[in-house]
Design an enzyme around this catalytic site. Structure first.
Site, mmCIF file in Angstrom:
data_model
loop_
_atom_site.group_PDB
_atom_site.id
_atom_site.type_symbol
_atom_site.label_atom_id
_atom_site.label_comp_id
_atom_site.label_asym_id
_atom_site.label_seq_id
_atom_site.Cartn_x
_atom_site.Cartn_y
_atom_site.Cartn_z
ATOM 1 N N GLY A 40 0.818 -1.217 0.000
ATOM 2 C CA GLY A 40 0.000 0.000 0.000
ATOM 3 C C GLY A 40 0.847 1.260 0.000
ATOM 4 C CD GLN A 41 -0.368 7.378 0.243
ATOM 5 O OE1 GLN A 41 -1.333 7.196 0.988
ATOM 6 N NE2 GLN A 41 -0.022 8.576 -0.173
ATOM 7 C CE1 TYR B 70 -9.142 3.397 7.053
ATOM 8 C CE2 TYR B 70 -9.667 5.735 7.027
ATOM 9 C CZ TYR B 70 -8.737 4.720 7.097
ATOM 10 O OH TYR B 70 -7.404 5.033 7.208
ATOM 11 C CG ASP C 1 -0.255 -6.268 -0.068
ATOM 12 O OD1 ASP C 1 -0.021 -5.122 0.356
ATOM 13 O OD2 ASP C 1 -1.313 -6.568 -0.663
HETATM 14 C C1 AKB Z 1 -8.381 8.259 3.623
HETATM 15 O O1 AKB Z 1 -8.570 9.319 3.005
HETATM 16 O O2 AKB Z 1 -9.224 7.372 3.750
HETATM 17 C C2 AKB Z 1 -7.044 8.073 4.312
HETATM 18 C C3 AKB Z 1 -7.116 8.498 5.736
HETATM 19 C C4 AKB Z 1 -7.282 9.908 6.086
HETATM 20 O O3 AKB Z 1 -7.018 7.671 6.595
HETATM 21 N N1 AKB Z 1 -6.033 8.792 3.639
#
Ligand code: AKB
Length: 321
Positions: A13-14, A141, A36
């Site tokens: 990932g990034q 998230y 990964d």
């Molecule tokens: C996102 O935009 O989902 C991520 C974060 C702020 O965790 N870059």
């Protein structure tokens, strides 16, 4: 002290693509096992394919490779997470619980777990967000990250597991593209600018968000993990800050280097996510506990990004000649 033997999950990932080389440079190439879900990743590393939901496989790798530290980066980000809520929960929470449990039973030395500004929500204090504010996020998230922070804190208090965490702002890097985040516009914009293309931004011009340049994010991670245990007073996740800006402000800064660059704004569903987050962060606990201090502000980051991406695209174009 002996060098740690480190497993990094989500290494493709990034963040992983920059953190893995930094860990290799610090502790030695052979001390870092990158993993990964993909069958291969771009970076040069001792690599193993790993599904963090497969607890048996996690246990086997940790034992077979003599792992004593884990950087658990595997996660689905904010925008992508809204497309498949159940899957995001499974990866972000199920994967973390697997890791914590294996870390506890295998008596690992340390675990790093990233959190995010996505833990904040509309009821959170938006300016200079304190370390312990109201945490009622509106994305799956964000919910998964708040939950994850609680699991980390619980495993520390109950089992004495040395688990450490940072609430990353939006991360900006030239080495790798982010995937599925709301702050991704602040990376995409550079690729368009350097290639002399128009940029259509999916957030409105005055949407202010906390951001950080990748070298600062990597250094913060290493410094947190190196800090003496007794200095770590926050076991949920540390607020971490460097800069904050709007799409218009970053555009204007890029224009100083590339005056022809143009932008337009067409907000989509990510606008609502960005609006639910806070605008600036108070990270005094990190500054006090382990002496955090950022190096990059907006002008310095923009100059460095453009410099590196110009080289990247020049090399790419030469390859095609
Ligand atoms: C996102 O935009 O989902 C991520 C974060 C702020 O965790 N870059």
């Amino acid at each position: 002290m002996a060098q740690p033997k480190i497993l990094v999950t989500g290494a493709g990932g990034q963040l992983g693509s920059v953190l893995v080389p930094a860990l290799q440079a610090k502790y030695g190439f052979n001390q870092v096992v990158a993993s990964d879900i993909r069958d291969k990743i771009e970076i040069n590393a001792d690599y193993v394919q790993l599904d963090v939901l497969d607890k048996r496989q996690v246990i086997d790798i940790i034992h077979a490779r003599g792992i004593n530290q884990v950087y658990h980066l595997a996660a689905i980000l904010s925008a992508k997470g809204e497309e498949n809520v159940q899957f995001t929960w499974d990866i972000n929470v199920g994967g973390l619980i697997n890791l914590l449990e294996v870390a506890r039973t295998a008596r690992l030395e340390k675990v790093f777990v990233p959190s995010s500004i996505a833990v904040f929500g509309p009821l959170t204090q938006g300016e200079q967000t304190p370390q312990y504010p109201v945490l009622i996020p509106e994305t799956i998230y964000g919910i998964s990250k708040v939950t994850g922070e609680q699991w980390c804190n619980y495993y520390h208090k109950r089992f004495n597991l040395d688990v450490r965490s940072l609430r990353y702002p939006g991360l900006i890097s030239y080495q790798s593209m982010p995937g599925g985040g709301t702050t991704d516009y602040a990376v995409d914009i550079f690729h368009k600018a350097v290639q002399d293309q128009h940029f259509q931004c999916f957030l409105s011009e005055n949407t202010r968000l906390p951001m950080m340049y990748m070298p600062d994010a990597v250094r913060a991670t290493l410094e947190l993990m190196e800090a003496p245990r007794e200095q770590i007073s926050v076991r949920t996740s540390y607020n971490l800050a460097a800069m904050n800006f709007t799409p218009k402000e970053i555009y204007q800064e890029i224009q100083k280097h590339l005056p022809q660059f143009t932008i337009s704004y067409q907000p989509d569903f990510r606008q609502e996510i960005a609006d639910s987050w806070t605008q600036s962060i108070n990270d005094e606990n990190a500054r006090m506990d382990w002496k955090w201090k950022e190096e990059y502000n907006l002008p310095k980051m923009v100059a460095d990004m453009i410099h590196h991406l110009k080289i990247h695209y020049q090399e790419k174009n030469q390859d095609h000649v």
